[in-house]
Structures are given as C-alpha cells and as structure tokens.
Scaffold this motif. Structure first.
Motif, PDB file in Angstrom:
ATOM      1  N   VAL A   1       6.972  15.285   5.431  1.00  0.00           N
ATOM      2  CA  VAL A   1       6.065  14.843   6.489  1.00  0.00           C
ATOM      3  C   VAL A   1       5.177  13.713   5.985  1.00  0.00           C
ATOM      4  O   VAL A   1       4.955  12.705   6.678  1.00  0.00           O
ATOM      5  CB  VAL A   1       5.217  16.026   6.994  1.00  0.00           C
ATOM      6  N   ALA A   2       4.653  13.869   4.776  1.00  0.00           N
ATOM      7  CA  ALA A   2       3.798  12.823   4.206  1.00  0.00           C
ATOM      8  C   ALA A   2       4.574  11.527   3.994  1.00  0.00           C
ATOM      9  O   ALA A   2       4.052  10.425   4.266  1.00  0.00           O
ATOM     10  CB  ALA A   2       3.196  13.312   2.885  1.00  0.00           C
ATOM     11  N   GLN A   3       5.831  11.642   3.534  1.00  0.00           N
ATOM     12  CA  GLN A   3       6.634  10.448   3.313  1.00  0.00           C
ATOM     13  C   GLN A   3       6.930   9.740   4.633  1.00  0.00           C
ATOM     14  O   GLN A   3       6.869   8.509   4.723  1.00  0.00           O
ATOM     15  CB  GLN A   3       7.943  10.827   2.612  1.00  0.00           C
ATOM     16  N   ARG A   4       7.279  10.509   5.673  1.00  0.00           N
ATOM     17  CA  ARG A   4       7.560   9.889   6.970  1.00  0.00           C
ATOM     18  C   ARG A   4       6.319   9.212   7.536  1.00  0.00           C
ATOM     19  O   ARG A   4       6.402   8.132   8.140  1.00  0.00           O
ATOM     20  CB  ARG A   4       8.100  10.942   7.946  1.00  0.00           C
ATOM     21  N   TRP A   5       5.162   9.851   7.361  1.00  0.00           N
ATOM     22  CA  TRP A   5       3.925   9.241   7.833  1.00  0.00           C
ATOM     23  C   TRP A   5       3.677   7.915   7.122  1.00  0.00           C
ATOM     24  O   TRP A   5       3.289   6.922   7.754  1.00  0.00           O
ATOM     25  CB  TRP A   5       2.756  10.187   7.593  1.00  0.00           C
ATOM     26  N   GLY A   6       3.895   7.881   5.819  1.00  0.00           N
ATOM     27  CA  GLY A   6       3.701   6.644   5.078  1.00  0.00           C
ATOM     28  C   GLY A   6       4.663   5.553   5.511  1.00  0.00           C
ATOM     29  O   GLY A   6       4.273   4.376   5.636  1.00  0.00           O
ATOM     30  N   LEU A   7       5.914   5.907   5.757  1.00  0.00           N
ATOM     31  CA  LEU A   7       6.886   4.906   6.195  1.00  0.00           C
ATOM     32  C   LEU A   7       6.508   4.347   7.565  1.00  0.00           C
ATOM     33  O   LEU A   7       6.608   3.137   7.799  1.00  0.00           O
ATOM     34  CB  LEU A   7       8.285   5.526   6.240  1.00  0.00           C
ATOM     35  N   ARG A   8       6.082   5.224   8.470  1.00  0.00           N
ATOM     36  CA  ARG A   8       5.686   4.735   9.787  1.00  0.00           C
ATOM     37  C   ARG A   8       4.435   3.869   9.698  1.00  0.00           C
ATOM     38  O   ARG A   8       4.302   2.881  10.431  1.00  0.00           O
ATOM     39  CB  ARG A   8       5.442   5.915  10.735  1.00  0.00           C
ATOM     40  N   ALA A   9       3.504   4.226   8.808  1.00  0.00           N
ATOM     41  CA  ALA A   9       2.300   3.413   8.640  1.00  0.00           C
ATOM     42  C   ALA A   9       2.647   2.012   8.148  1.00  0.00           C
ATOM     43  O   ALA A   9       1.959   1.038   8.481  1.00  0.00           O
ATOM     44  CB  ALA A   9       1.336   4.092   7.666  1.00  0.00           C
TER      45      ALA A   9
ATOM     46  N   ALA B   1       0.830  -1.203   0.000  1.00  0.00           N
ATOM     47  CA  ALA B   1       0.000   0.000   0.000  1.00  0.00           C
ATOM     48  C   ALA B   1       0.868   1.258   0.000  1.00  0.00           C
ATOM     49  O   ALA B   1       0.572   2.238  -0.705  1.00  0.00           O
ATOM     50  CB  ALA B   1      -0.928  -0.019   1.215  1.00  0.00           C
ATOM     51  N   TYR B   2       1.936   1.232   0.794  1.00  0.00           N
ATOM     52  CA  TYR B   2       2.831   2.398   0.828  1.00  0.00           C
ATOM     53  C   TYR B   2       3.471   2.625  -0.532  1.00  0.00           C
ATOM     54  O   TYR B   2       3.547   3.765  -1.021  1.00  0.00           O
ATOM     55  CB  TYR B   2       3.903   2.203   1.891  1.00  0.00           C
ATOM     56  N   LEU B   3       3.951   1.563  -1.169  1.00  0.00           N
ATOM     57  CA  LEU B   3       4.629   1.713  -2.457  1.00  0.00           C
ATOM     58  C   LEU B   3       3.685   2.242  -3.527  1.00  0.00           C
ATOM     59  O   LEU B   3       4.078   3.058  -4.374  1.00  0.00           O
ATOM     60  CB  LEU B   3       5.220   0.369  -2.887  1.00  0.00           C
ATOM     61  N   LEU B   4       2.433   1.772  -3.510  1.00  0.00           N
ATOM     62  CA  LEU B   4       1.467   2.265  -4.491  1.00  0.00           C
ATOM     63  C   LEU B   4       1.162   3.746  -4.275  1.00  0.00           C
ATOM     64  O   LEU B   4       0.995   4.504  -5.231  1.00  0.00           O
ATOM     65  CB  LEU B   4       0.184   1.438  -4.410  1.00  0.00           C
ATOM     66  N   ALA B   5       1.106   4.167  -3.005  1.00  0.00           N
ATOM     67  CA  ALA B   5       0.817   5.572  -2.720  1.00  0.00           C
ATOM     68  C   ALA B   5       2.050   6.451  -2.885  1.00  0.00           C
ATOM     69  O   ALA B   5       1.934   7.659  -3.167  1.00  0.00           O
ATOM     70  CB  ALA B   5       0.277   5.700  -1.297  1.00  0.00           C
ATOM     71  N   ALA B   6       3.241   5.872  -2.699  1.00  0.00           N
ATOM     72  CA  ALA B   6       4.472   6.671  -2.768  1.00  0.00           C
ATOM     73  C   ALA B   6       4.750   7.168  -4.182  1.00  0.00           C
ATOM     74  O   ALA B   6       5.360   8.231  -4.356  1.00  0.00           O
ATOM     75  CB  ALA B   6       5.650   5.843  -2.269  1.00  0.00           C
TER      76      ALA B   6
ATOM     77  N   LEU C   1      11.432  -3.617  -1.544  1.00  0.00           N
ATOM     78  CA  LEU C   1      11.217  -2.328  -2.201  1.00  0.00           C
ATOM     79  C   LEU C   1      10.912  -1.238  -1.174  1.00  0.00           C
ATOM     80  O   LEU C   1      11.428  -0.114  -1.263  1.00  0.00           O
ATOM     81  CB  LEU C   1      10.068  -2.447  -3.204  1.00  0.00           C
ATOM     82  N   ALA C   2      10.087  -1.570  -0.177  1.00  0.00           N
ATOM     83  CA  ALA C   2       9.776  -0.581   0.863  1.00  0.00           C
ATOM     84  C   ALA C   2      11.006  -0.265   1.707  1.00  0.00           C
ATOM     85  O   ALA C   2      11.189   0.876   2.157  1.00  0.00           O
ATOM     86  CB  ALA C   2       8.640  -1.101   1.753  1.00  0.00           C
ATOM     87  N   THR C   3      11.858  -1.267   1.933  1.00  0.00           N
ATOM     88  CA  THR C   3      13.082  -1.039   2.700  1.00  0.00           C
ATOM     89  C   THR C   3      14.008  -0.070   1.975  1.00  0.00           C
ATOM     90  O   THR C   3      14.711   0.728   2.616  1.00  0.00           O
ATOM     91  CB  THR C   3      13.794  -2.369   2.960  1.00  0.00           C
TER      92      THR C   3
ATOM     93  N   ALA D   1      10.811   5.801  -6.739  1.00  0.00           N
ATOM     94  CA  ALA D   1       9.408   5.425  -6.655  1.00  0.00           C
ATOM     95  C   ALA D   1       8.901   4.871  -7.982  1.00  0.00           C
ATOM     96  O   ALA D   1       8.067   3.959  -8.000  1.00  0.00           O
ATOM     97  CB  ALA D   1       8.576   6.637  -6.228  1.00  0.00           C
ATOM     98  N   THR D   2       9.398   5.421  -9.077  1.00  0.00           N
ATOM     99  CA  THR D   2       8.977   4.916 -10.394  1.00  0.00           C
ATOM    100  C   THR D   2       9.401   3.468 -10.575  1.00  0.00           C
ATOM    101  O   THR D   2       8.623   2.616 -11.031  1.00  0.00           O
ATOM    102  CB  THR D   2       9.579   5.791 -11.503  1.00  0.00           C
ATOM    103  N   VAL D   3      10.642   3.168 -10.203  1.00  0.00           N
ATOM    104  CA  VAL D   3      11.154   1.795 -10.344  1.00  0.00           C
ATOM    105  C   VAL D   3      10.409   0.846  -9.418  1.00  0.00           C
ATOM    106  O   VAL D   3       9.958  -0.234  -9.828  1.00  0.00           O
ATOM    107  CB  VAL D   3      12.671   1.766 -10.073  1.00  0.00           C
TER     108      VAL D   3
END
Length: 428
Positions: free
Chosen positions: A77-85, A29-34, A196-198, A129-131
C-alpha cells in the motif's frame, strides 16, 4: 448493422489509480523515500518468512505466515501510494475481506494470490531500490557539487597535486571543467530520475496492481475463446460439407448408378434406348465432377497453396457472378502464414458468395492489404443491405473463423445498402 470487435490501437483512458502527471522532482522524492521503505520491508518480510517457515511444525507457523503476508500488504500500500504521488499508474488491486475472527479466516489469506505478489515485491524491490537510490544520489551529488564547485573548493585542503596537475592540464581550467561536468549531471538528472522511477513503476505494475495476472487471465480467456471458435467453425464447416455432399455429388452419383443400371439392362435387348441413358449418365458424371471440384476449392484450393493469396483471390473474383474489382496490395511474391492465407481466402470467398446469392448487387469491390502486423480485408457491394453476422445468418461462420485466428470482423449493412465487410487477421 451488425459488428464485432476489431483490434484497434489502445484508446483507453487513464486507468483508475493513475496519478496525475508530475515533474521529475517527485520522481526523485519517491526514489529517496523508496530506499528506506524497501530496506525496511525486506528486513521485516525476510524475518517473517524465516520465522514462519521454522515454526511450521508448530501451530504458530501459519498465523505468523499470515501476519507476514499482511505486513507485505501494508508495505505494498505504501509503495503504491508513493508511485501515484510521483504520477505513475498504480491502482489498488482487489483484496478479499479479512475475517480473522475464525479459524477459516486465518487460512484464507494464504490462498490469495495478490498477497503473495505483495510479498514477492517486498523481497525483490530492495536490490532495485538500492541501485536506483545509489544512482540518484550520485547524479544529485554530481550536479550540485559540480555547479557549486567554485564556491567550496577553497575550503578543501590541497595536500598534493590535483588531477589536472597530474595530467599536465592548466589548473585554470579545473573549475570550468567541474562546472561543465555538474551542468551535464544537472541536465540529465530529469531523464535519469524518470527512468529510475519508471523501473520501480514497471515492477509495481507487475506485482502490486494485479495487472500482470489480469493480463495473463485475459490472454487465457482469449485463447480459450479462440479455441472454442475454432472448434465451432470446424464443426460448421463439416456440417456444411456434409450437406453439400448430400445435396450435390451424392444425389448425382445415385442418379448415375440408376441410369447405368437401366442402360445395362437394355444394352443387349434394345441398344438404341440405352444410348440416351448412357448420355445422361455421362452428363451426370460431368456435373458431379464439377461439384466435387467446387467443394475441393472450398476445402483446400491448390492454387492458394501453389501460387499464393493474390492468385487465389483472383480466381475467386473471376468465378463470382457479380463483377468484382479486386485490389490486393501485397509485395510481389510475398507469402503470409498458411493459416492467415487460408483464413483470408475463406473470408473473401464466403463474402462474395453472400453478395452473389443475397445482396442483389451489381458490383463488388475487394481490397486486401497489410498494415503492420495485421492483414486487412474489405469487401463492399452496392446491394440492398441487411446482411448480418449474427448466429443463424450466412456470415456467422466468418465471425467464428476470424475469432479462431485471433482476428475480428465488422459488418456494416444498413437497409438499402451499401454493405461493407471489414476483417482483420494477425499476420505479424
């Protein structure tokens, strides 16, 4: 009991801002939103940077640049929130308070390093993010498409030969092969999603959390402290050498000069009375040579350079007035870096000197071994305890010497004993 910090394994608790452990679904979910977030941030920030750079010749360039940095902060801020989620470590870095009501307040953000790192992340995260989005979508498509292939293949027009027909393979195996391929994608999807998320989390930790800069600052402080410790240890060693030379060989050489002068005056008039003076001068010469040899062993013992640490420590143990059980566990002929061997030699020498002079011990034990990238030294005695490594005590120089080598020292010496000195030196 006195102790200083010894390097140990990482026993830290999870960092504040580390998200709870989540499943790979959250990674997906994070990768799709990132991806859309990264593309949006790249477009906005590139536009802002280009516009502010072009308007620097006017008064509009600076405030536009500040607004671009603030936009980068919002995207961060949005990126950090997504990573923590998604369960990754992404703590909020400290930001200076905004004071945009004054002219100085508009200039201060330009000097804040974290805002520039946020801007850099907004620019470089888009290619990543594209890759990662492309790889993730491919894996999801392969897993879902392969596993459900028998359910939808009938709806696909068959205008020509299939791949299996072109390869001469039985078409009956086609559906089985695609299902197996889909299963392979599905089984590896959690690992791929997490990997990929890592990659995003690693980039985020470097640029978005300030941990990279904090680690660099910590390393600089450590190097500075090591340099100061080295300077202090060298100054202490020089003062000690000067004192030892003054109290030992220098006094004996003065006495030798006086005895030889007296013998010279009596040699012609009364040779018999000159003989005892010559004999005394000869004894003073021997004692002075012995003291100079002892001092030279404390500066740069030849045996350490020629034969290595085990032989040098064996010589130190044999000279100690307290019986010493020496156990050096190094490979036959193994040589450590010269500064490590020298540091270990002086730690053991000073520790055994302290045992002989102050501990009242009847036995001592020295253990030296190598574990990973560290040389570990343990000196124990059965004395009355009370040893200290604080300033003003005999072992203080060892703290400075080990700190200069980026090692550590720990002294456990309760009243009544026993005393255990532990030191570690990096040798990897």
């Amino acid at each position: 009991m006195t102790s200083t910090t010894l390097p140990r394994g990482d026993l830290r608790s999870p960092a504040p801002g580390a998200g709870p452990e989540r499943s790979w679904w959250w990674d997906s979910a994070y990768l799709l939103a990132a991806f859309p977030l990264a593309v949006t941030s790249f477009s906005v920030l590139v536009t802002g940077v280009a516009a502010s750079a072009g308007l620097l010749v006017t008064l509009l360039g600076v405030p536009l640049g500040v607004l671009t940095l603030l936009a980068a902060r919002w995207f961060a801020v949005a990126q950090r929130w997504g990573l923590r989620a998604a369960g990754h470590d992404a703590p909020e870095p400290p930001y200076a308070p905004l004071r945009l009501g004054t002219l100085r307040g508009w200039v201060e953000p330009l000097r804040e390093g974290q805002l520039w790192r946020d801007l850099l992340h907004g620019l470089v995260s888009s290619p990543l993010a594209t890759v990662t989005w492309s790889v993730l979508v491919t894996w999801w498509a392969g897993a879902l498409g392969g596993l459900t292939y028998p359910l939808w293949v009938w709806a696909v027009p068959q205008d020509g030969e299939t791949l299996f027909e072109l390869l001469g393979l039985p078409t009956a195996l086609e559906q089985v092969a695609y299902v197996l391929l889909g299963a392979l994608f599905a089984v590896s999807l959690p690992v791929v999603s997490r990997g990929l998320a890592t990659a995003h989390a690693a980039l985020g930790r470097t640029l978005l959390t300030g941990q990279g800069a904090a680690e660099l600052q910590r390393r600089l402080r450590q190097v500075s402290a090591s340099r100061d410790s080295a300077v202090q240890a060298e100054a202490s060693a020089m003062r000690r050498l000067e004192r030892d030379l003054h109290d030992g060989p220098q006094q004996r050489l003065v006495r030798l000069t006086m005895d030889l002068s007296a013998a010279q005056r009596r040699l012609e008039s009364d040779p018999e009375t000159a003989k005892p003076l010559v004999a005394e001068a000869l004894a003073q010469t021997r004692e002075a040579l012995g003291e100079l040899r002892a001092l030279s062993r404390g500066i740069a013992p030849p045996i350490l350079t020629d034969r290595g640490l085990p032989a040098a420590l064996a010589a130190v143990a044999s000279r100690c007035t307290v019986p010493v059980d020496l156990d050096v566990r190094l490979a036959e002929g193994e040589r450590l870096p010269a500064h490590v061997e020298s540091g270990a030699y002086f730690v053991v020498t000073e520790a055994l000197t302290n045992v002989a002079k102050h501990s009242g011990a009847t036995a001592a034990r020295v253990r030296v071994d190598r574990s990973g990238g560290w040389l570990r030294i343990v000196v124990e005695d059965d004395g009355h305890g009370g040893a200290h490594a604080a300033k003003g005590h005999g072992l203080a120089g060892l703290v400075e010497r080990t700190a200069a080598l980026e090692g550590g020292l720990d002294v456990d010496s309760p009243p009544g004993g026993p005393t255990v000195l532990r030191a570690v030196l990096p040798c990897g």
